[in-house]
Design a protein around this motif. Structure first.
Motif, PDB file in Angstrom:
ATOM      1  N   ILE A  12     -11.046 -16.271   2.345  1.00 56.36           N
ATOM      2  CA  ILE A  12     -10.322 -15.669   1.223  1.00 56.36           C
ATOM      3  C   ILE A  12     -10.040 -16.666   0.110  1.00 56.36           C
ATOM      4  CG2 ILE A  12      -9.313 -13.816   2.562  1.00 56.36           C
ATOM      5  CD1 ILE A  12      -6.688 -15.373   2.513  1.00 56.36           C
ATOM      6  N   ASN A  13     -10.336 -17.938   0.346  1.00 53.37           N
ATOM      7  CA  ASN A  13     -10.204 -18.930  -0.725  1.00 53.37           C
ATOM      8  C   ASN A  13     -11.500 -19.061  -1.503  1.00 53.37           C
ATOM      9  OD1 ASN A  13      -7.560 -19.547   0.041  1.00 53.37           O
ATOM     10  ND2 ASN A  13      -8.314 -20.884   1.641  1.00 53.37           N
ATOM     11  N   GLY A  14     -12.517 -18.314  -1.103  1.00 56.11           N
ATOM     12  CA  GLY A  14     -13.803 -18.368  -1.778  1.00 56.11           C
ATOM     13  C   GLY A  14     -13.792 -17.615  -3.098  1.00 56.11           C
ATOM     14  N   ASN A  15     -14.929 -17.655  -3.757  1.00 55.68           N
ATOM     15  CA  ASN A  15     -15.039 -17.032  -5.063  1.00 55.68           C
ATOM     16  C   ASN A  15     -16.016 -15.856  -4.965  1.00 55.68           C
ATOM     17  OD1 ASN A  15     -14.842 -16.517  -7.756  1.00 55.68           O
ATOM     18  ND2 ASN A  15     -16.161 -18.195  -8.401  1.00 55.68           N
ATOM     19  N   SER A  16     -15.547 -14.769  -4.387  1.00 58.30           N
ATOM     20  CA  SER A  16     -16.395 -13.581  -4.279  1.00 58.30           C
ATOM     21  C   SER A  16     -15.544 -12.338  -4.507  1.00 58.30           C
ATOM     22  CB  SER A  16     -17.058 -13.520  -2.898  1.00 58.30           C
ATOM     23  OG  SER A  16     -16.092 -13.251  -1.903  1.00 58.30           O
ATOM     24  N   ALA A  17     -16.225 -11.233  -4.726  1.00 61.09           N
ATOM     25  CA  ALA A  17     -15.502  -9.976  -4.953  1.00 61.09           C
ATOM     26  C   ALA A  17     -14.702  -9.582  -3.719  1.00 61.09           C
ATOM     27  CB  ALA A  17     -16.486  -8.874  -5.326  1.00 61.09           C
ATOM     28  N   GLY A  18     -15.277  -9.798  -2.547  1.00 55.68           N
ATOM     29  CA  GLY A  18     -14.567  -9.463  -1.305  1.00 55.68           C
ATOM     30  C   GLY A  18     -13.308 -10.284  -1.114  1.00 55.68           C
ATOM     31  N   SER A  19     -13.388 -11.593  -1.389  1.00 57.27           N
ATOM     32  CA  SER A  19     -12.202 -12.451  -1.273  1.00 57.27           C
ATOM     33  C   SER A  19     -11.114 -12.010  -2.230  1.00 57.27           C
ATOM     34  CB  SER A  19     -12.520 -13.909  -1.588  1.00 57.27           C
ATOM     35  OG  SER A  19     -13.731 -14.321  -1.151  1.00 57.27           O
ATOM     36  N   ALA A  20     -11.505 -11.723  -3.461  1.00 58.32           N
ATOM     37  CA  ALA A  20     -10.528 -11.280  -4.459  1.00 58.32           C
ATOM     38  C   ALA A  20      -9.903  -9.958  -4.052  1.00 58.32           C
ATOM     39  CB  ALA A  20     -11.192 -11.146  -5.823  1.00 58.32           C
ATOM     40  N   ARG A  21     -10.706  -9.047  -3.524  1.00 57.99           N
ATOM     41  CA  ARG A  21     -10.193  -7.738  -3.100  1.00 57.99           C
ATOM     42  C   ARG A  21      -9.173  -7.896  -1.970  1.00 57.99           C
ATOM     43  NH1 ARG A  21     -14.949  -4.921  -2.005  1.00 57.99           N
ATOM     44  NH2 ARG A  21     -15.085  -4.526  -4.220  1.00 57.99           N
ATOM     45  N   ILE A  22      -9.508  -8.718  -0.972  1.00 58.22           N
ATOM     46  CA  ILE A  22      -8.577  -8.935   0.145  1.00 58.22           C
ATOM     47  C   ILE A  22      -7.292  -9.581  -0.356  1.00 58.22           C
ATOM     48  CG2 ILE A  22      -8.207 -10.253   2.263  1.00 58.22           C
ATOM     49  CD1 ILE A  22     -11.138  -9.752   2.965  1.00 58.22           C
ATOM     50  N   CYS A  23      -7.410 -10.603  -1.193  1.00 56.73           N
ATOM     51  CA  CYS A  23      -6.208 -11.280  -1.725  1.00 56.73           C
ATOM     52  C   CYS A  23      -5.327 -10.320  -2.513  1.00 56.73           C
ATOM     53  CB  CYS A  23      -6.607 -12.464  -2.590  1.00 56.73           C
ATOM     54  SG  CYS A  23      -7.208 -13.868  -1.649  1.00 56.73           S
ATOM     55  N   ASN A  24      -5.926  -9.482  -3.335  1.00 57.89           N
ATOM     56  CA  ASN A  24      -5.149  -8.527  -4.128  1.00 57.89           C
ATOM     57  C   ASN A  24      -4.427  -7.515  -3.244  1.00 57.89           C
ATOM     58  OD1 ASN A  24      -5.840  -9.705  -6.549  1.00 57.89           O
ATOM     59  ND2 ASN A  24      -7.604  -8.367  -6.879  1.00 57.89           N
ATOM     60  N   ILE A  25      -5.092  -7.027  -2.215  1.00 62.10           N
ATOM     61  CA  ILE A  25      -4.443  -6.075  -1.310  1.00 62.10           C
ATOM     62  C   ILE A  25      -3.318  -6.752  -0.542  1.00 62.10           C
ATOM     63  CG2 ILE A  25      -4.795  -4.593   0.704  1.00 62.10           C
ATOM     64  CD1 ILE A  25      -7.673  -4.144  -0.335  1.00 62.10           C
ATOM     65  N   MET A  26      -3.545  -7.993  -0.103  1.00 63.44           N
ATOM     66  CA  MET A  26      -2.494  -8.722   0.619  1.00 63.44           C
ATOM     67  C   MET A  26      -1.275  -8.955  -0.268  1.00 63.44           C
ATOM     68  SD  MET A  26      -4.764 -11.455   2.828  1.00 63.44           S
ATOM     69  CE  MET A  26      -3.367 -12.335   3.476  1.00 63.44           C
ATOM     70  N   LYS A  27      -1.500  -9.331  -1.525  1.00 58.49           N
ATOM     71  CA  LYS A  27      -0.386  -9.553  -2.462  1.00 58.49           C
ATOM     72  C   LYS A  27       0.380  -8.263  -2.711  1.00 58.49           C
ATOM     73  CE  LYS A  27      -2.560 -13.334  -4.940  1.00 58.49           C
ATOM     74  NZ  LYS A  27      -3.295 -13.696  -6.157  1.00 58.49           N
ATOM     75  N   ALA A  28      -0.349  -7.165  -2.860  1.00 59.35           N
ATOM     76  CA  ALA A  28       0.313  -5.879  -3.120  1.00 59.35           C
ATOM     77  C   ALA A  28       1.174  -5.460  -1.935  1.00 59.35           C
ATOM     78  CB  ALA A  28      -0.726  -4.809  -3.426  1.00 59.35           C
ATOM     79  N   LEU A  29       0.676  -5.645  -0.734  1.00 59.68           N
ATOM     80  CA  LEU A  29       1.465  -5.274   0.447  1.00 59.68           C
ATOM     81  C   LEU A  29       2.675  -6.189   0.622  1.00 59.68           C
ATOM     82  CD1 LEU A  29      -1.318  -4.485   3.059  1.00 59.68           C
ATOM     83  CD2 LEU A  29       0.289  -2.872   2.056  1.00 59.68           C
ATOM     84  N   SER A  30       2.486  -7.477   0.399  1.00 61.00           N
ATOM     85  CA  SER A  30       3.581  -8.436   0.569  1.00 61.00           C
ATOM     86  C   SER A  30       4.657  -8.279  -0.498  1.00 61.00           C
ATOM     87  CB  SER A  30       3.040  -9.866   0.543  1.00 61.00           C
ATOM     88  OG  SER A  30       2.164 -10.054   1.615  1.00 61.00           O
ATOM     89  N   ALA A  31       4.301  -7.776  -1.668  1.00 61.46           N
ATOM     90  CA  ALA A  31       5.272  -7.619  -2.754  1.00 61.46           C
ATOM     91  C   ALA A  31       6.345  -6.599  -2.404  1.00 61.46           C
ATOM     92  CB  ALA A  31       4.556  -7.204  -4.037  1.00 61.46           C
ATOM     93  N   LYS A  32       6.029  -5.687  -1.524  1.00 61.32           N
ATOM     94  CA  LYS A  32       7.004  -4.667  -1.150  1.00 61.32           C
ATOM     95  C   LYS A  32       8.191  -5.266  -0.404  1.00 61.32           C
ATOM     96  CE  LYS A  32       7.312  -0.113   0.762  1.00 61.32           C
ATOM     97  NZ  LYS A  32       6.688   0.997   1.388  1.00 61.32           N
ATOM     98  N   GLY A  33       7.960  -6.322   0.351  1.00 60.64           N
ATOM     99  CA  GLY A  33       9.072  -7.016   1.000  1.00 60.64           C
ATOM    100  C   GLY A  33       9.203  -6.757   2.485  1.00 60.64           C
ATOM    101  N   ASP A  34       8.915  -5.548   2.953  1.00 59.75           N
ATOM    102  CA  ASP A  34       9.080  -5.273   4.379  1.00 59.75           C
ATOM    103  C   ASP A  34       7.755  -5.320   5.146  1.00 59.75           C
ATOM    104  OD1 ASP A  34       8.051  -2.992   3.266  1.00 59.75           O
ATOM    105  OD2 ASP A  34       9.214  -1.623   4.500  1.00 59.75           O
ATOM    106  N   VAL A  35       6.705  -5.786   4.475  1.00 61.50           N
ATOM    107  CA  VAL A  35       5.393  -5.894   5.098  1.00 61.50           C
ATOM    108  C   VAL A  35       4.886  -7.312   4.917  1.00 61.50           C
ATOM    109  CG1 VAL A  35       3.002  -5.089   5.055  1.00 61.50           C
ATOM    110  CG2 VAL A  35       4.846  -3.481   4.616  1.00 61.50           C
ATOM    111  N   SER A  36       4.422  -7.916   6.010  1.00 57.36           N
ATOM    112  CA  SER A  36       3.774  -9.217   5.889  1.00 57.36           C
ATOM    113  C   SER A  36       2.285  -9.033   6.127  1.00 57.36           C
ATOM    114  CB  SER A  36       4.363 -10.226   6.875  1.00 57.36           C
ATOM    115  OG  SER A  36       3.980  -9.909   8.187  1.00 57.36           O
ATOM    116  N   ALA A  37       1.489  -9.782   5.425  1.00 59.43           N
ATOM    117  CA  ALA A  37       0.034  -9.683   5.535  1.00 59.43           C
ATOM    118  C   ALA A  37      -0.509 -11.021   6.011  1.00 59.43           C
ATOM    119  CB  ALA A  37      -0.570  -9.312   4.192  1.00 59.43           C
TER     120      ALA A  37
END
Length: 125
Positions: A12-37
């Protein structure tokens, strides 16, 4: 706290569309506060990977798995077998361009690989 485990072969530290997609989904879930990714990357050692995954899931109170497919059908088959035997929670699978590639080019593979790809695509649905 609920935990979502992201399973993939991608760094997920790579430079690909898949890495960016996973990182964005993880950030969105973690922003809620009651979910850890948490991302777990498969690196070619199935016994160690699935043992680690089982231990982490056992420690989490509530968990779900977000499976990000790759072009390696052997990992997907191993994951499906493990999930059928050891996991009873929710599993989400990202159907993306990898799957389209597999389906559109499966006619070029040898018969064994073609059967494997079709089996994995059937299981994912």
């Amino acid at each position: 706290m609920r935990t979502v485990f992201f399973i993939s072969e991608l760094d997920i530290n790579g430079n690909s569309a898949g890495s960016a997609r996973i990182c964005n989904i993880m950030k969105a879930l973690s922003a809620k506060g009651d979910v850890s990714a948490e991302h777990l990357q498969y690196c070619g050692h199935p016994r160690a990977f699935f043992s680690d995954l089982s231990n982490k899931i056992a420690l989490a109170r509530e968990s779900a798995i977000y499976f990000y497919p790759s072009s390696n059908p052997s990992f997907e088959i191993m994951f499906l077998i493990w999930a059928k035997r050891h996991y009873s929670g929710h599993i989400f699978c990202d159907i993306n361009e990898v799957r389209k590639y597999e389906n559109s080019y499966s006619g070029r593979f040898n018969p064994i690989k073609r059967l494997t790809v079709r089996t994995v695509c059937t299981f994912r649905e």
